[in-house]
Write a protein that holds these residues in place. Structure first.
Motif, PDB file in Angstrom:
ATOM      1  N   LEU A 146      27.758  37.026  39.391  1.00  0.00           N
ATOM      2  CA  LEU A 146      29.084  37.061  40.016  1.00  0.00           C
ATOM      3  C   LEU A 146      28.999  37.008  41.543  1.00  0.00           C
ATOM      4  N   LYS A 147      29.984  36.338  42.152  1.00  0.00           N
ATOM      5  CA  LYS A 147      30.180  36.393  43.597  1.00  0.00           C
ATOM      6  C   LYS A 147      31.347  37.325  43.880  1.00  0.00           C
ATOM      7  N   GLU A 148      31.254  38.088  44.954  1.00  0.00           N
ATOM      8  CA  GLU A 148      32.257  39.122  45.203  1.00  0.00           C
ATOM      9  C   GLU A 148      33.028  38.985  46.505  1.00  0.00           C
ATOM     10  N   GLU A 149      32.598  38.095  47.403  1.00  0.00           N
ATOM     11  CA  GLU A 149      33.349  37.964  48.647  1.00  0.00           C
ATOM     12  C   GLU A 149      34.752  37.447  48.351  1.00  0.00           C
ATOM     13  N   LYS A 150      35.727  37.879  49.155  1.00  0.00           N
ATOM     14  CA  LYS A 150      37.118  37.505  48.931  1.00  0.00           C
ATOM     15  C   LYS A 150      37.277  35.999  49.053  1.00  0.00           C
ATOM     16  N   VAL A 151      37.961  35.396  48.105  1.00  0.00           N
ATOM     17  CA  VAL A 151      38.179  33.960  48.121  1.00  0.00           C
ATOM     18  C   VAL A 151      38.960  33.578  49.371  1.00  0.00           C
ATOM     19  N   GLY A 152      38.476  32.568  50.098  1.00  0.00           N
ATOM     20  CA  GLY A 152      39.137  32.129  51.317  1.00  0.00           C
ATOM     21  C   GLY A 152      38.586  32.796  52.554  1.00  0.00           C
ATOM     22  N   SER A 204      45.389  27.973  41.024  1.00  0.00           N
ATOM     23  CA  SER A 204      44.158  27.189  41.134  1.00  0.00           C
ATOM     24  C   SER A 204      43.086  27.919  41.921  1.00  0.00           C
ATOM     25  N   ILE A 205      43.488  28.887  42.749  1.00  0.00           N
ATOM     26  CA  ILE A 205      42.511  29.609  43.556  1.00  0.00           C
ATOM     27  C   ILE A 205      41.533  30.387  42.685  1.00  0.00           C
ATOM     28  N   PHE A 206      41.961  30.833  41.493  1.00  0.00           N
ATOM     29  CA  PHE A 206      41.011  31.490  40.587  1.00  0.00           C
ATOM     30  C   PHE A 206      40.593  30.588  39.432  1.00  0.00           C
ATOM     31  N   LEU A 207      41.453  29.652  39.036  1.00  0.00           N
ATOM     32  CA  LEU A 207      41.110  28.762  37.923  1.00  0.00           C
ATOM     33  C   LEU A 207      39.957  27.820  38.281  1.00  0.00           C
ATOM     34  N   ARG A 208      39.766  27.540  39.567  1.00  0.00           N
ATOM     35  CA  ARG A 208      38.671  26.683  40.018  1.00  0.00           C
ATOM     36  C   ARG A 208      37.454  27.476  40.472  1.00  0.00           C
ATOM     37  N   ASP A 209      37.501  28.773  40.269  1.00  0.00           N
ATOM     38  CA  ASP A 209      36.428  29.660  40.717  1.00  0.00           C
ATOM     39  C   ASP A 209      35.493  29.986  39.548  1.00  0.00           C
ATOM     40  N   PRO A 210      34.223  29.534  39.574  1.00  0.00           N
ATOM     41  CA  PRO A 210      33.294  29.832  38.475  1.00  0.00           C
ATOM     42  C   PRO A 210      33.136  31.335  38.212  1.00  0.00           C
ATOM     43  N   SER A 211      33.253  32.143  39.263  1.00  0.00           N
ATOM     44  CA  SER A 211      33.102  33.588  39.067  1.00  0.00           C
ATOM     45  C   SER A 211      34.216  34.173  38.209  1.00  0.00           C
ATOM     46  N   PHE A 212      35.379  33.538  38.218  1.00  0.00           N
ATOM     47  CA  PHE A 212      36.478  34.010  37.369  1.00  0.00           C
ATOM     48  C   PHE A 212      36.089  33.923  35.894  1.00  0.00           C
ATOM     49  N   TYR A 213      35.405  32.855  35.517  1.00  0.00           N
ATOM     50  CA  TYR A 213      35.018  32.669  34.114  1.00  0.00           C
ATOM     51  C   TYR A 213      33.827  33.552  33.749  1.00  0.00           C
ATOM     52  N   ALA A 215      45.911  36.245  37.263  1.00  0.00           N
ATOM     53  CA  ALA A 215      44.473  36.302  37.032  1.00  0.00           C
ATOM     54  C   ALA A 215      44.112  37.424  36.062  1.00  0.00           C
ATOM     55  N   THR A 216      44.750  38.579  36.239  1.00  0.00           N
ATOM     56  CA  THR A 216      44.510  39.710  35.341  1.00  0.00           C
ATOM     57  C   THR A 216      44.977  39.395  33.933  1.00  0.00           C
ATOM     58  N   GLY A 217      46.154  38.777  33.812  1.00  0.00           N
ATOM     59  CA  GLY A 217      46.698  38.459  32.496  1.00  0.00           C
ATOM     60  C   GLY A 217      45.807  37.512  31.720  1.00  0.00           C
ATOM     61  N   ILE A 218      45.341  36.443  32.364  1.00  0.00           N
ATOM     62  CA  ILE A 218      44.512  35.458  31.675  1.00  0.00           C
ATOM     63  C   ILE A 218      43.151  36.046  31.313  1.00  0.00           C
ATOM     64  N   SER A 219      42.498  36.690  32.281  1.00  0.00           N
ATOM     65  CA  SER A 219      41.163  37.230  32.018  1.00  0.00           C
ATOM     66  C   SER A 219      41.205  38.337  30.970  1.00  0.00           C
ATOM     67  N   ASN A 220      42.207  39.217  31.060  1.00  0.00           N
ATOM     68  CA  ASN A 220      42.290  40.301  30.093  1.00  0.00           C
ATOM     69  C   ASN A 220      42.734  39.789  28.725  1.00  0.00           C
ATOM     70  N   GLY A 221      43.550  38.715  28.718  1.00  0.00           N
ATOM     71  CA  GLY A 221      43.950  38.124  27.445  1.00  0.00           C
ATOM     72  C   GLY A 221      42.758  37.585  26.687  1.00  0.00           C
ATOM     73  N   ILE A 222      41.897  36.843  27.390  1.00  0.00           N
ATOM     74  CA  ILE A 222      40.684  36.318  26.757  1.00  0.00           C
ATOM     75  C   ILE A 222      39.708  37.450  26.482  1.00  0.00           C
ATOM     76  N   GLY A 223      39.590  38.368  27.446  1.00  0.00           N
ATOM     77  CA  GLY A 223      38.672  39.484  27.273  1.00  0.00           C
ATOM     78  C   GLY A 223      39.010  40.349  26.077  1.00  0.00           C
ATOM     79  N   GLN A 224      40.305  40.527  25.819  1.00  0.00           N
ATOM     80  CA  GLN A 224      40.720  41.366  24.694  1.00  0.00           C
ATOM     81  C   GLN A 224      40.350  40.750  23.345  1.00  0.00           C
ATOM     82  N   LEU A 225      40.049  39.455  23.332  1.00  0.00           N
ATOM     83  CA  LEU A 225      39.568  38.858  22.087  1.00  0.00           C
ATOM     84  C   LEU A 225      38.234  39.478  21.668  1.00  0.00           C
ATOM     85  N   GLY A 226      37.510  40.031  22.648  1.00  0.00           N
ATOM     86  CA  GLY A 226      36.307  40.777  22.302  1.00  0.00           C
ATOM     87  C   GLY A 226      36.625  41.983  21.436  1.00  0.00           C
ATOM     88  N   SER A 227      37.770  42.620  21.716  1.00  0.00           N
ATOM     89  CA  SER A 227      38.222  43.754  20.905  1.00  0.00           C
ATOM     90  C   SER A 227      38.572  43.315  19.492  1.00  0.00           C
TER      91      SER A 227
END
Length: 448
Positions: free
Chosen positions: A427-433, A237-246, A373-385
């Protein structure tokens, strides 16, 4: 002592080089199909539509595998997942030499996508475990050069092997590619471990380097013992609730759409729109990837040493990509000098943010959830490919005399770069938390 470990070559760099070599092997298997596709098409009597389906189905399976790869890397360890991935894509590559029909080829392409798709997220998780935060931009950037080096060397190597060893036949080359896969399984087993602690216990990692790698973790343990830790029991949830993740995921979708869109159509563009022969096409097609190696390393260095953030690197990369892609598509036949110059610029700007973009998640989120986080973002991102080459195919204009115009195709790639630039700006870049940790430290000071 710690400063010495930071500067000197250490075992962590051996792990990084091993991961890099493993991904070169990964790309050998992937690019072999694309290199020999015209000959495979002729042998199997495939239509252009079927060839397009074979090209896209790989990326569909590859993108699906990214999600499960991230979860598995977090649950059972990245080394086990990478080992399974290498075994699968090595076996599938060898079987490709036996393919007899379109249906068999589709099944093998899906198998290759699933196998290779379980390699990337665990590799990044391994880098995350082995390198301190301050070195991850450069380490990930070096790792990403594997997919710039491979397209520059693989076609030359495998076509040379086919010509001189097998009389131009393509099938035996796929059998031969099982050898690098077997070597990869061995070097993964021997040189890589999930954590530095495992190599420390084996006596192959020095205590000084271990302390350097784990300094941040030791600080986290100290915070936990003093009641200030904010990452204990971290959930997705720490990244799923983060708008910057999307925003990041959309950015990655666009970046991969541009990269694989240009990679898929580049040789056809050079031959059909600019009339280059095979020898000329090979030289011009490799040019962007030579520059890409330097661009990836530069991007990681800028992130770690100069700008200390991914956002500025991304903005430079995407804003630079827009005009060069637009101009490349509109360039008229015969302007070979300008064509080469634009290809070099495309290679630079499209790849400048590759290393730093994959370090973003590692710098923003706790390591306990980086794999997911890498798996989900790269999974969706690879749909661009997957989407980009298909969309580009509909945008190619065919004239009455049979010539092809790729102007709209490169406008599409430029627009994708514009969307990526917008995401980077937001994008926001400061470390979450981080803000919570600061508040907790202030409370602690008041109590003391």
């Amino acid at each position: 002592m710690q400063q010495l470990a930071k500067k000197a070559w250490g075992y962590r760099h051996m792990v990084l080089v091993t991961l890099w070599l493993l991904y070169i092997i990964n790309y050998f298997d992937r690019l072999a199909v694309l290199t020999f596709l015209p000959f495979i098409q002729e042998d199997l009597n495939l239509t252009p539509v079927q060839v397009g389906q074979l090209a896209s189905v790989f990326f569909f399976a590859y993108s699906l595998a990214q999600v499960t790869a991230g979860f598995l890397a977090d649950k059972i360890g990245p080394k086990k997942v990478m080992n399974i991935a290498i075994i699968v894509f090595t076996l599938v590559t060898a079987l490709t030499g036996m393919v007899k029909s379109f249906g068999q080829f589709i099944a093998l392409r899906i198998g290759l996508g699933l196998g290779e798709g379980h390699h990337f997220a665990p590799a990044l998780r391994t880098i995350n475990n082995w390198f301190p935060l301050a070195e991850r931009g450069r380490s990930v950037s070096f790792f990403t050069t594997s997919w710039a080096v491979a397209p520059a060397i693989v076609p030359v190597i495998i076509t040379t092997v086919s010509f001189y060893l097998f009389g131009g036949e393509w099938r035996p080359v796929f059998y031969l590619l099982a050898i690098p896969g077997l070597i990869g399984i061995f070097i993964l087993w021997y040189f890589v471990s999930d954590t530095p602690k495992q190599m420390l216990d084996k006596g192959r990692l020095k205590q000084e380097e271990y302390n350097h790698i784990t300094a941040e973790s030791q600080e986290s343990i100290a915070d936990e013992e003093s009641g200030t830790s904010q990452v204990k029991g971290v959930s997705a949830s720490i990244f799923l609730r983060d708008p910057s993740f999307y925003l990041y995921t959309l950015l990655l979708f666009c970046q991969l759409a541009v990269y694989w869109g240009t990679t898929t159509w580049l040789t056809t563009f050079l031959v059909k729109q600019h009339g280059l022969n095979i020898k000329e096409m090979g030289l011009f097609a490799s040019a962007p990837y030579v520059v890409a190696i330097l661009a990836m390393l530069l991007g990681g260095w800028l992130m770690d040493k100069v700008l200390h953030r991914m956002k500025p690197v991304g903005i430079i990369a995407y804003l630079g990509s827009i005009p060069v892609l637009w101009l490349l598509g509109s360039l008229e036949k015969g302007q070979t000098g300008l064509l080469l110059g634009l290809l070099l610029l495309v290679g630079f700007f499209v790849n400048l943010n590759f290393g730093s973009v994959y370090a973003y998640l590692q710098k923003r989120y706790p390591k306990e959830v980086v794999g997911r986080a890498t798996g989900i973002s790269n999974g969706i991102g690879q749909l661009g490919s997957f989407v980009s080459p298909l969309v580009a195919g509909y945008l190619v204009k065919v004239t009455v005399d049979g010539a092809q115009d790729f102007g709209n195709v490169f406008i599409f790639f430029a627009l994708a770069s514009a969307v990526a630039a917008t995401c980077a700006l937001l994008l926001k870049e400061e470390k979450v938390g981080a803000s919570l940790s600061s508040s907790t430290q202030e409370i602690k000071k008041q109590i003391l």
